[in-house]
Motif scaffolding. Structure first.
Motif, PDB file in Angstrom:
ATOM      1  N   ASN A 389       0.780  -1.244  -0.053  1.00 27.82           N
ATOM      2  CA  ASN A 389      -0.110   0.035  -0.049  1.00 27.82           C
ATOM      3  C   ASN A 389       0.994   1.296   0.028  1.00 27.82           C
ATOM      4  O   ASN A 389       0.460   2.323  -0.462  1.00 27.82           O
ATOM      5  CB  ASN A 389      -0.971  -0.049   1.178  1.00 27.82           C
ATOM      6  N   ALA A 397      -0.959   5.830  -6.320  1.00 25.70           N
ATOM      7  CA  ALA A 397      -2.220   6.645  -5.844  1.00 25.70           C
ATOM      8  C   ALA A 397      -3.414   5.777  -6.340  1.00 25.70           C
ATOM      9  O   ALA A 397      -4.380   5.526  -5.528  1.00 25.70           O
ATOM     10  CB  ALA A 397      -2.343   8.066  -6.667  1.00 25.70           C
ATOM     11  N   LYS A 398      -3.545   5.226  -7.304  1.00 24.93           N
ATOM     12  CA  LYS A 398      -4.801   4.628  -7.919  1.00 24.93           C
ATOM     13  C   LYS A 398      -4.604   3.242  -7.259  1.00 24.93           C
ATOM     14  O   LYS A 398      -5.933   2.795  -6.940  1.00 24.93           O
ATOM     15  CB  LYS A 398      -4.548   4.246  -9.563  1.00 24.93           C
ATOM     16  N   ALA A 400      -3.883   2.674  -4.262  1.00 28.88           N
ATOM     17  CA  ALA A 400      -4.433   2.889  -2.954  1.00 28.88           C
ATOM     18  C   ALA A 400      -5.755   3.082  -2.922  1.00 28.88           C
ATOM     19  O   ALA A 400      -6.565   2.754  -1.718  1.00 28.88           O
ATOM     20  CB  ALA A 400      -3.626   4.294  -2.200  1.00 28.88           C
ATOM     21  N   THR A 401      -6.602   3.480  -3.829  1.00 28.59           N
ATOM     22  CA  THR A 401      -8.169   3.693  -3.871  1.00 28.59           C
ATOM     23  C   THR A 401      -8.948   2.579  -4.493  1.00 28.59           C
ATOM     24  O   THR A 401     -10.004   2.515  -4.558  1.00 28.59           O
ATOM     25  CB  THR A 401      -8.420   5.121  -4.824  1.00 28.59           C
ATOM     26  N   GLU A 402      -8.206   1.481  -4.774  1.00 33.89           N
ATOM     27  CA  GLU A 402      -8.713   0.500  -5.408  1.00 33.89           C
ATOM     28  C   GLU A 402      -9.499  -0.501  -4.337  1.00 33.89           C
ATOM     29  O   GLU A 402      -9.078  -0.453  -3.225  1.00 33.89           O
ATOM     30  CB  GLU A 402      -7.716  -0.520  -5.960  1.00 33.89           C
ATOM     31  N   LYS A 403     -10.770  -1.115  -4.432  1.00 33.36           N
ATOM     32  CA  LYS A 403     -11.531  -1.636  -3.346  1.00 33.36           C
ATOM     33  C   LYS A 403     -10.792  -3.198  -3.305  1.00 33.36           C
ATOM     34  O   LYS A 403     -10.396  -3.778  -4.206  1.00 33.36           O
ATOM     35  CB  LYS A 403     -12.953  -1.762  -3.937  1.00 33.36           C
ATOM     36  N   LYS A 418      -6.196  -6.939  -4.171  1.00 36.08           N
ATOM     37  CA  LYS A 418      -6.242  -5.817  -4.534  1.00 36.08           C
ATOM     38  C   LYS A 418      -5.524  -5.603  -5.628  1.00 36.08           C
ATOM     39  O   LYS A 418      -4.191  -6.297  -5.550  1.00 36.08           O
ATOM     40  CB  LYS A 418      -5.824  -4.824  -3.264  1.00 36.08           C
ATOM     41  N   PHE A 420      -4.060  -2.918  -9.152  1.00 37.09           N
ATOM     42  CA  PHE A 420      -4.034  -1.887 -10.117  1.00 37.09           C
ATOM     43  C   PHE A 420      -3.088  -2.061 -11.150  1.00 37.09           C
ATOM     44  O   PHE A 420      -2.074  -2.301 -10.815  1.00 37.09           O
ATOM     45  CB  PHE A 420      -3.969  -0.527  -9.518  1.00 37.09           C
TER      46      PHE A 420
END
Length: 457
Positions: A389, A397-398, A400-403, A418, A420
């Motif tokens: 993370n 950044a992307k 970090a925001t992934e579910k 998780k 990206f």
């Protein structure tokens, strides 16, 4: 990873590993390459006679002649479609543990029973891939040398040479997707080895991805998570008393300061004290409970690595007829070499920031899977989740925001994932340090999906 830590630098009792040797075996092939004039590959066709699997197999040595290094390998072709299935190189960690532990205890075609006979593994990773097991660095497992390797960078150069010669001898595999997988201290090895491979634009094989299971990759981030894992925040009840948990917490600021100094200087004078202080402070209280550092649910029993069945593997691999079929040239096989472990520690390798190589791989668009069994203590899932993370790469950044999504095998939840772009973190439910041992069916699903190109599970 192995645990055998002195309390102070003065108690580090180092010795050079003894040279291992015995009568030389007859090999079926000898391979060399003008690009690598000091390296030679020797190959035997006879390991199939041992009955570990019915597929095509090869074993032998990579010889680094001017340095007297001899690396043992054992290759199993895919049970499915070897002309098209990918190739996986498997590496155990330690540092100093044989990859034949991975073969017989985790993900290979067979385990070894109490009667020292092979037991078929229906969940072997060679179900849909050809797999190479490599004993490295030298003086690990069946590998031997009069010298010693004590850092990850040097080990990476030898592994690249091995792969070049292997794929030269077996060109039928060199156009197939190639993946490097491993666990534990392979969290150091694999980022560096993959970076070494990518630095050779004239390489003759296709590095497609890397997979790291319960690895040690970013100690500065990961060491904060020993206390939470031991003290009830990782999904299992606390195994320590409150005052012990508090002592671990109290030791963290100095531990992290020492690791940071190691990151900044790279000096063994910074890195060795960091390793000794942090391992005693963060692992010592847990070890004193007698629990298995590789599985918080169980007690340590049997071999140095807490599993009695590992003793059968050592006994099997020391049988003269087994060594003869494999071409093994050591007097005694040991699953782990504690001298190698301490040599890496003395060189300051343990605490170095090899996560930086992961950034390099991601920026080169190489897919990276970090997976972690959530019952492991020593390289626990909390720490692995945390460093993935916080990794400062271009997709951070992307990422970090992934579910977080549920990974299912059949109709059952097998973990959480998780992803990206080319970076994936996978928590494996019910897995210890050695995920394929604890969750063989789910581990096979994981590797099959990953090498097929499924990055999101």
């Amino acid at each position: 990873m192995m645990l055998e830590f002195p309390e102070t630098v003065s108690k580090l009792n180092f010795k050079a590993p003894a040279k291992k040797s015995s009568s030389k075996s007859q090999f079926d092939y000898h391979v060399s390459d003008a690009k690598l004039p000091n390296h030679k590959l020797r190959v035997k066709n006879t390991p199939k006679d041992l009955g570990i699997d019915s597929v095509k197999q090869y074993s032998g040595y990579l010889d680094v002649e001017d340095e007297d290094k001899h690396f043992f390998y054992w290759f199993f072709e895919s049970r499915n479609d070897p002309k098209n299935d990918p190739v996986i190189l498997w590496l155990n960690g330690g540092p100093g543990c044989s990859s034949l532990t991975g073969l017989f205890f985790e993900l290979g075609p067979a385990s070894i029973g109490a009667d020292l006979k092979p037991v078929h593994n229906p969940y072997s990773w060679n179900s849909n891939a050809s797999v190479i097991f490599l004993d490295q660095p030298v003086n690990v497992g069946y590998s031997y040398s009069s010298q010693s390797v004590s850092n990850t960078i040097a080990a990476g150069q030898d592994v690249y040479a091995f792969l070049e010669l292997f794929f030269k001898q077996f060109p039928e595999y060199n156009t197939l997707p190639f993946h490097i997988a491993g666990e534990s201290y392979a969290g150091h090895y694999i980022p560096v080895f993959a970076s070494e491979i990518l630095s050779h634009e004239d390489r003759s094989f296709n590095l497609t991805s890397v997979l790291i299971g319960n690895g040690l990759t970013d100690p500065l981030t990961q060491y904060e998570y020993y206390e939470p894992m031991a003290c009830g925040e990782g999904g299992e009840p606390s195994v320590l008393e409150p005052e012990e948990c508090q002592a671990m917490s109290n030791a963290i600021p100095r531990c992290l300061s020492l690791i940071k100094s190691c990151y900044e200087s790279g000096s063994l004078w910074s890195c060795v004290p960091a390793t000794i202080y942090c391992n005693n402070g963060q692992m010592g209280p847990y070890q004193k409970t007698g629990r298995n550092v590789y599985d918080i649910r169980t007690m340590c029993e049997g071999s140095n690595l807490c599993y009695k069945d590992l003793e059968y593997i050592d006994q099997y691999l020391n049988q003269p007829e087994v060594k003869a079929k494999l071409g093994a040239e050591v007097d005694e096989y040991e699953s782990c070499n504690f001298d190698i472990n301490r040599n890496f520690l003395l060189a300051g390798d343990w605490m170095k920031p090899y996560y930086k190589n992961v950034i390099e791989l991601l920026e080169a668009k190489l897919p990276v899977l970090i997976y972690a069994g959530d019952k492991d203590f020593i390289c626990n899932w909390l720490g692995n989740q945390a460093w993935t993370n916080s990794l400062p790469w271009s997709g951070a950044a992307k990422f970090a925001t992934e579910k977080i999504r549920t990974w299912t095998v059949g109709k059952k939840a097998a973990g959480e994932v998780k992803n990206f772009a080319n970076f994936t973190f996978l928590r494996v439910f019910g897995g210890g340090h050695m995920v394929p041992y604890d969750q063989p069916e789910n581990a096979l699903d994981m590797v099959n999906r990953w090498v097929s190109g499924d990055r999101k599970f």
